[in-house]
Every structure is written in C-alpha cells, then in structure tokens.
Enzyme design. Sequence first.
Site, PDB file in Angstrom:
ATOM      1  CD1 TRP A 305      -1.764  -2.043   2.441  1.00  0.00           C
ATOM      2  CD2 TRP A 305      -2.922  -1.491   0.608  1.00  0.00           C
ATOM      3  NE1 TRP A 305      -2.775  -2.969   2.283  1.00  0.00           N
ATOM      4  CE2 TRP A 305      -3.502  -2.654   1.167  1.00  0.00           C
ATOM      5  CE3 TRP A 305      -3.488  -0.962  -0.554  1.00  0.00           C
ATOM      6  CZ2 TRP A 305      -4.609  -3.287   0.609  1.00  0.00           C
ATOM      7  CZ3 TRP A 305      -4.581  -1.591  -1.100  1.00  0.00           C
ATOM      8  CH2 TRP A 305      -5.134  -2.728  -0.531  1.00  0.00           C
ATOM      9  CG  ASN A 340     -24.084  -0.653  -4.000  1.00  0.00           C
ATOM     10  OD1 ASN A 340     -23.297  -0.854  -3.083  1.00  0.00           O
ATOM     11  ND2 ASN A 340     -24.238  -1.500  -5.005  1.00  0.00           N
ATOM     12  CD1 TRP A 358      -8.254  -3.574   2.499  1.00  0.00           C
ATOM     13  CD2 TRP A 358      -9.891  -3.065   3.944  1.00  0.00           C
ATOM     14  NE1 TRP A 358      -8.239  -4.515   3.503  1.00  0.00           N
ATOM     15  CE2 TRP A 358      -9.230  -4.235   4.407  1.00  0.00           C
ATOM     16  CE3 TRP A 358     -10.944  -2.573   4.689  1.00  0.00           C
ATOM     17  CZ2 TRP A 358      -9.601  -4.891   5.589  1.00  0.00           C
ATOM     18  CZ3 TRP A 358     -11.320  -3.227   5.860  1.00  0.00           C
ATOM     19  CH2 TRP A 358     -10.642  -4.370   6.295  1.00  0.00           C
ATOM     20  CD1 TRP A 381     -15.420   0.454   3.117  1.00  0.00           C
ATOM     21  CD2 TRP A 381     -13.823   0.802   1.592  1.00  0.00           C
ATOM     22  NE1 TRP A 381     -15.547   1.743   2.670  1.00  0.00           N
ATOM     23  CE2 TRP A 381     -14.584   1.983   1.730  1.00  0.00           C
ATOM     24  CE3 TRP A 381     -12.774   0.792   0.678  1.00  0.00           C
ATOM     25  CZ2 TRP A 381     -14.306   3.136   0.982  1.00  0.00           C
ATOM     26  CZ3 TRP A 381     -12.500   1.941  -0.054  1.00  0.00           C
ATOM     27  CH2 TRP A 381     -13.249   3.093   0.096  1.00  0.00           C
TER      28      TRP A 381
HETATM   29  P1  FAD Z   1     -31.047  -0.841  -1.548  1.00  0.00           P
HETATM   30  O1  FAD Z   1     -30.468  -1.074  -2.897  1.00  0.00           O
HETATM   31  O2  FAD Z   1     -32.425  -0.335  -1.478  1.00  0.00           O
HETATM   32  O3  FAD Z   1     -30.908  -2.227  -0.763  1.00  0.00           O
HETATM   33  C1  FAD Z   1     -31.762  -2.583   0.321  1.00  0.00           C
HETATM   34  C2  FAD Z   1     -30.949  -2.912   1.537  1.00  0.00           C
HETATM   35  O4  FAD Z   1     -30.118  -4.038   1.295  1.00  0.00           O
HETATM   36  C3  FAD Z   1     -30.000  -1.811   1.959  1.00  0.00           C
HETATM   37  O5  FAD Z   1     -30.668  -0.851   2.730  1.00  0.00           O
HETATM   38  C4  FAD Z   1     -28.946  -2.576   2.732  1.00  0.00           C
HETATM   39  O6  FAD Z   1     -29.336  -2.826   4.058  1.00  0.00           O
HETATM   40  C5  FAD Z   1     -28.890  -3.898   1.985  1.00  0.00           C
HETATM   41  N1  FAD Z   1     -27.792  -3.872   1.009  1.00  0.00           N
HETATM   42  C6  FAD Z   1     -27.837  -3.452  -0.261  1.00  0.00           C
HETATM   43  N2  FAD Z   1     -26.632  -3.637  -0.854  1.00  0.00           N
HETATM   44  C7  FAD Z   1     -25.833  -4.185   0.076  1.00  0.00           C
HETATM   45  C8  FAD Z   1     -24.481  -4.617   0.075  1.00  0.00           C
HETATM   46  N3  FAD Z   1     -23.694  -4.548  -1.015  1.00  0.00           N
HETATM   47  N4  FAD Z   1     -23.958  -5.124   1.226  1.00  0.00           N
HETATM   48  C9  FAD Z   1     -24.724  -5.237   2.343  1.00  0.00           C
HETATM   49  N5  FAD Z   1     -26.017  -4.850   2.396  1.00  0.00           N
HETATM   50  C10 FAD Z   1     -26.562  -4.329   1.269  1.00  0.00           C
HETATM   51  N6  FAD Z   1     -24.236  -0.626   3.450  1.00  0.00           N
HETATM   52  C11 FAD Z   1     -24.592  -0.286   4.700  1.00  0.00           C
HETATM   53  O7  FAD Z   1     -25.737  -0.493   5.093  1.00  0.00           O
HETATM   54  N7  FAD Z   1     -23.676   0.274   5.557  1.00  0.00           N
HETATM   55  C12 FAD Z   1     -22.387   0.520   5.177  1.00  0.00           C
HETATM   56  O8  FAD Z   1     -21.599   1.005   5.988  1.00  0.00           O
HETATM   57  C13 FAD Z   1     -22.015   0.202   3.851  1.00  0.00           C
HETATM   58  N8  FAD Z   1     -20.758   0.480   3.399  1.00  0.00           N
HETATM   59  C14 FAD Z   1     -20.416   0.138   2.116  1.00  0.00           C
HETATM   60  C15 FAD Z   1     -19.113   0.395   1.667  1.00  0.00           C
HETATM   61  C16 FAD Z   1     -18.731   0.057   0.373  1.00  0.00           C
HETATM   62  C17 FAD Z   1     -17.321   0.327  -0.091  1.00  0.00           C
HETATM   63  C18 FAD Z   1     -19.663  -0.545  -0.495  1.00  0.00           C
HETATM   64  C19 FAD Z   1     -19.272  -0.911  -1.898  1.00  0.00           C
HETATM   65  C20 FAD Z   1     -20.956  -0.807  -0.074  1.00  0.00           C
HETATM   66  C21 FAD Z   1     -21.351  -0.476   1.236  1.00  0.00           C
HETATM   67  N9  FAD Z   1     -22.655  -0.723   1.695  1.00  0.00           N
HETATM   68  C22 FAD Z   1     -22.992  -0.397   2.979  1.00  0.00           C
HETATM   69  C23 FAD Z   1     -23.627  -1.464   0.866  1.00  0.00           C
HETATM   70  C24 FAD Z   1     -24.571  -0.602  -0.003  1.00  0.00           C
HETATM   71  O9  FAD Z   1     -23.838   0.350  -0.723  1.00  0.00           O
HETATM   72  C25 FAD Z   1     -25.665   0.087   0.802  1.00  0.00           C
HETATM   73  O10 FAD Z   1     -26.297  -0.829   1.664  1.00  0.00           O
HETATM   74  C26 FAD Z   1     -26.729   0.683  -0.119  1.00  0.00           C
HETATM   75  O11 FAD Z   1     -26.150   1.599  -1.017  1.00  0.00           O
HETATM   76  C27 FAD Z   1     -27.784   1.374   0.725  1.00  0.00           C
HETATM   77  O12 FAD Z   1     -28.724   2.023  -0.072  1.00  0.00           O
HETATM   78  P2  FAD Z   1     -30.221   1.524  -0.112  1.00  0.00           P
HETATM   79  O13 FAD Z   1     -30.750   1.349   1.262  1.00  0.00           O
HETATM   80  O14 FAD Z   1     -30.966   2.438  -1.012  1.00  0.00           O
HETATM   81  O15 FAD Z   1     -30.043   0.093  -0.765  1.00  0.00           O
END
Ligand code: FAD
Length: 474
Positions: A305, A340, A358, A381
């Site tokens: 890194w 996302n 990361w 991450w």
């Molecule tokens: P929607 O698309 O409406 O999805 C519904 C629910 O599904 C979300 O509210 C969430 O609880 C769950 N979900 C969706 N995608 C993911 C995913 N990839 N991983 C886990 N759960 C998911 N999500 C968080 O809740 N908290 C975080 O701290 C977080 N950090 C992230 C960091 C990175 C680098 C990345 C790539 C993704 C991260 N996510 C995180 C996952 C995701 O980006 C968010 O959950 C999502 O954007 C939330 O928006 P939404 O509620 O409209 O999702």
Amino acid sequence: MPVPVSIMWFRQDLRVKDNPALNAACDLGKIIPVYIADTFVPEKRLPGSVTKWWLHQSLNSLNDRLNGHLQVFSGDPAELIPELMTRFDVQHIFWNRLYEPWHVARDKKLKQALKDDGKTVKSFNGSLLWEPWDIENKSGSPYKVFTPFYRKGCLQAAEPRFPQAPVARITYADVDNAGTSIDELGLMPDIQWFDGIEKMWTPGEDGAADRLATFIDEAAANYKTDRDIPAVQGTSLLSPHLHAGEISPNQIWYAIKDAFGNSDDKNIDTYLSELGWREFAHHLIYHFPDFPDKNFNEKFDKFPWRRSQKDLEAWQKGRTGIPIVDAGMRELWHTGYMHNRVRMITGSFLVKNLLTDWREGEAWFWDCLADADGANNTAGWQWVAGSGADAAPYFRVFNPVLQGEKFDKQGEYVRTWCPELKKLPNKYIHKPWEADKATLKQAGIVLGEQYPEPLVDLKASRQRALDAFNEIKG
Ligand code: FAD
C-alpha cells in the site's frame, strides 16, 4: 402477586413495532426502557459523526413513542446493566442480539454474569432474517461465497420470521429518571454542518415506514435496472434505518412480498437478494471476528500500500479531478449517503488507482455515512479491495470514466455534485482533461483552477495496481 418488571435494553433496534425483545418484555409485565450510549466498544467503532447525528434524532423519536419513558445512560453496559438491575430492583432483562465481535464477546460475558447472579436474561433476533448460526454449508461450516450462501443456504432454510403484531399496550414501571438526557449525550455537533443531511433524512420509525412505502409505490418495480443509475432514485434508501433498527428486515421482506406477491419478478428477486448481502455481511463478521480489521485473504497482508495524505485528502474532499469519483465523495459529504454503484467506483479508485489501504476508506465512510455499519461497511470495502470473501478480483480495476459513461450517461449525477462542470458537453463530462481548450473555455473551466487536473493517470495507475497485485499473487 406483583406484576413482574423488566429492563428492555434498546440497542440497534430503535423501534416499537416488530421488536421481539420488547414484545416479550411487555408480555411479562411492566417495563423500564433503557438506552446506553456504549463507551465499551473499541474507539474506532464508536459512532461516527453522521451516525451520532442520526442517533440523536432516532432516540428522540423512540422516546416520543415511549411517551418519554426512555431512560438514557452513557458508559460500559457490562458495569451499568448490573447496577441498574439492582437500582431498579428488577429480576428480568430483555434485548435483541448484535453480531459484531466486540458486541458478541461483551454480551456473552454479561449474560453469564447476570445469570450467575440469579437474573433472567432473554435475548432475541431482532435484526436479521437468518442468524449466522442458522445457515451453514453441507460440511457444517460457514459460507464464504455469497450465491450459495443466499440461494442454497438462506432460501432453502426456514422462512424468515413473520413480523409480530404490535404490542397491545406498554405498561411502564414507575421509577425515577435515573439517567441523563438525550441532549446530554452530546451527539449533536456544535457546528451546523448537517443541513444537507437533515434535508434528506427523517430518522425514526415513521421515517423508515415512509421510505419503505415510497419505495414500494415508486421504485421497486424497476429496481433491477434503476438501482445502478445514481441520478435516479431507484433504491430504497432504507440502509440507515436498518442500521439503527428503526425497521426490521422482516418488515421489509414481507411488505415487498405482500405488495408484489411471490412472483418471479426479477426486480423483486434482486431487491430481496440485496437484503441477502446484508445477511451475508453479518454471517461473515460473526463467523470470522477478525473480518472488520484484517484482510480476509491473508495474501493482502503483504500488499505494498502507498501512504499519501495528499491523495487521501483529495479523495475525501472530492478533489481528485475524476468527476464521478468527486461527485460521489461530495454526495457523501453533503448527505451522509452515497449511491452503491458510486461506492464501488470511489472505493476502487482509492484502493486500486491510489493504492491506498482499504481501511483508510473504511474509516472515512464510517465517519461520514448515515448507514455506517460494522458488518456492511467492512464487507463492502473488503469486496472492493479484493481482499474479502467472494470479493471483486483485484485485477478487475473499475475504469471510472467508462463507469460514468455507462451509468451516468447524460452526466446528471456529476452535474449535481460537481456544478463547476455543468456546462461541459456530455462527451467530456466524465473526462474533462480530454476536452480541447476552446470547449473548456466555453464551459468556463480552467483545469487546476475551477476543477482539478486528474490526480493520477488512469491507465498508468491501473497498471501500477496490477503490478502491485502481481507481487502478492504468488
Ligand atoms: P437498496 O439497494 O435499497 O438495498 C436494500 C438494503 O439491502 C439496503 O438498505 C442494505 O441494508 C442492503 N444492502 C444493499 N446492498 C448491500 C451490500 N452490497 N452489502 C450489504 N447490504 C446491502 N451498506 C450499509 O448499510 N452500511 C455501510 O456502511 C455500507 N458500506 C459500504 C461500503 C462500500 C465500499 C460498499 C461498496 C458498499 C457499502 N454498503 C454499505 C452497501 C450498499 O452500498 C448500501 O447498503 C446501499 O447503497 C444502501 O442504499 P439503499 O438502502 O438504497 O439500498
């Protein structure tokens, strides 16, 4: 016979509806609702700035629902809970389980100590569709790959618990207010930096229910395609509400099924599987307690890194000169949220094009996200970095220009968050450095003045990342 009195310990379940621990406590008798601002968790896992703002609103909303009966404390629950049980002279305590390693270890010890002291302790599943120990592969081990975890594990297991009927009546024990006030927890910042955040969100159980209803009415039917377009409100925005436990995943799961039936609709299947990713992150963090801090794939322990404070700050502030990355980082700063697709793009840029560990990105997101979550953030991450379970392969480096051109075709998202680029034609909106002088002049931009020159050359930095990866591939 006197009516039994219990402590209902609220944690990440700040709701009254479909709250299994609350229902059970109310079935038994009178309750004393308690919230503890937990000072026991590791320092880097204390709530970040935006989560604190959220918590302040959410606790007030819960307290209103409890007619002002919430007793609020700050300290180490391992000490405070036994003290409170003595002070209130109660025999019973109820809570919903948490799954991060620091919570699991603490709760196990506390539960045992209370039981040894002759108390009754009941814990429940209030925040997952399937708890980590409910799902295992054929050899009885935890899953490490999402698709079999979800399709073969979760979907073949028992159906998630149906949301419980609301408690008919909550009866409160008559006790003096022994704690502090929500205001005195000091969750609100001194400086008013949260206007954009306040505009976007309504923390609390009602805010969560409204979001779900709006999603079902307006976006769920097109989720599969719209979810990838950051300029469109195509996702549910339920993540911060889920993190605070203002809504249970069970309420969401069954509301969606109720609205759309058990059809094979790909939109609904995709949405439910996103909830599945949330389950998977909790499965991983529970079964692999080092997951939040260490590379899941140990090869990454030797990854070369780079450390550049200048680059890290440019990324944090949305001044990298790569429009889609800057738009995402500014969206995060202003709203406590990032789409996302853009989380993946900004994450990949930090880890791969800037070769930054990361954990730096994870820490920044932890501080800035309203949905900052011990399981989901780490899993996100490690996925982006390629170091995680079932992660994006390291050699797949997102090209932010192509990503922008694919998912933000008209540049609407970039123009919203990088208004200085507003007048650039679509052709250059994702790569202003390729525009000729006349075009830039017409758009009112001098690169390096109104908008930065790119921090790195995308092609060269991609190659640098691949070379670094080759060093550890072995
Ligand atoms: P929607 O698309 O409406 O999805 C519904 C629910 O599904 C979300 O509210 C969430 O609880 C769950 N979900 C969706 N995608 C993911 C995913 N990839 N991983 C886990 N759960 C998911 N999500 C968080 O809740 N908290 C975080 O701290 C977080 N950090 C992230 C960091 C990175 C680098 C990345 C790539 C993704 C991260 N996510 C995180 C996952 C995701 O980006 C968010 O959950 C999502 O954007 C939330 O928006 P939404 O509620 O409209 O999702």
